[in-house]
Scaffold this active site. Sequence first.
Site, PDB file in Angstrom:
ATOM      1  N   ILE A   1       6.155   6.986 -30.892  1.00  0.00           N
ATOM      2  CA  ILE A   1       7.079   7.049 -32.028  1.00  0.00           C
ATOM      3  C   ILE A   1       8.118   8.143 -31.774  1.00  0.00           C
ATOM      4  CG2 ILE A   1       7.276   7.475 -34.516  1.00  0.00           C
ATOM      5  CD1 ILE A   1       4.429   6.437 -34.817  1.00  0.00           C
TER       6      ILE A   1
ATOM      7  N   GLU B   1       0.836  10.157 -31.633  1.00  0.00           N
ATOM      8  CA  GLU B   1       1.670   9.029 -32.065  1.00  0.00           C
ATOM      9  C   GLU B   1       1.805   7.960 -30.994  1.00  0.00           C
ATOM     10  OE1 GLU B   1       4.573  12.251 -30.573  1.00  0.00           O
ATOM     11  OE2 GLU B   1       2.558  12.090 -31.435  1.00  0.00           O
TER      12      GLU B   1
END
Length: 381
Positions: free
Chosen positions: A268, A310
């Site tokens: 991300i 992430e």
Amino acid sequence: MDSITLSDVLFGPTGTVWLYSMLTVIIAMTLLVSIRLLLSRRKIGYFSMIVALGIVLIQYGQLIAKAFSPQMSDVEAFAALLLKVLAFVMINIGIYQLYNPTRKRDIVTFMFFVLATATVSLTYWLAPNWLQSGDDNSRLLRPLGLELYLFVLLFLSFLLVNPRIGQNGKYQAILTVYFVTHTVHMANLYLFDANQPALRLLEQTLPFVLHSILFLFIFERVIELMQAIYMSSITDGLTRLYNRKYFQNRVHQAVQQRMPVSVIFSDIDNFKKLNDTKGHHMGDQVLKQVAQIVREETDEAGICGRYGGEEMVVLITDPDASAGALAEQIRSRVEAETIVTVSMGYSRLKKGVGPDELVKQADEAMYKAKTSGKNKVVGWE
């Protein structure tokens, strides 16, 4: 020596003892499973089930003794009926506790039903004061309060317990069989003065169905717990994707079998900044959203996992699926449906490439995507 006839087996003391003895075996098996679960899981619901099944065993032990000596004193008859009601209450408390944590309000509710049972049981001894007629009416009316109270408990179990547990079908079957059994008992007692052999036989055999379903109910709960424990050991608690260890094991298996697999590695963009500006709660929500998109897009093509932080990964096992196209589909959905974007890289298994190298290639491809503008897909070449 007189031979035993089929009628004696079905309707006589011998048949009664045999039926109840077989039934105690089923109850004892359920009790042993509950004890084993209590020792391993330390959950109060199993303790409640043990108490309930212990009461049931005492109840059927008394019924076996009754087969040899049908005449019971008022105290013995009262004890048998009270055990029956208490066992029903405790079994339902135990079933509820198997699926729900026991809070203070639940304890208050449980105590209310125990006290209500104790209060209703007093009607057994107060009943003669209501009667001015003979002993026969007194004998019939003594247990009526507790017998009707069982119907109330059945209704409340459907209403209060059933919506709050799993295995609703089995639980409803338990209550239904119990209702039929108790209705047959009431019909035999109050319409035929307990002298109808067919109804008595039905009343004795239906508990087999009841306790068999109860055994299956608890056994199914064991399976549910084992599945939950296994899933918690291989999945990430936040995203519900597979954890890194399980994902790596699957990649190793696929490479060892020389399957034509691919790996997608995603990260991300600007996730640390999101956590710093909008808080970790928002970060967790975004992780769940992205994980859901990855899961939906890869459901039929392979498996997905959370690699760390992430980072999310996909192992594509479908030989007809395009890693690049699938990665682009995930990237575009994340951009359109969330407040973040993702950078993605992918690699295909080639001759001489090991499982760790395959993942590393996808990771490096993702790094190229991130350092060359982010929010894009790059393949390993």
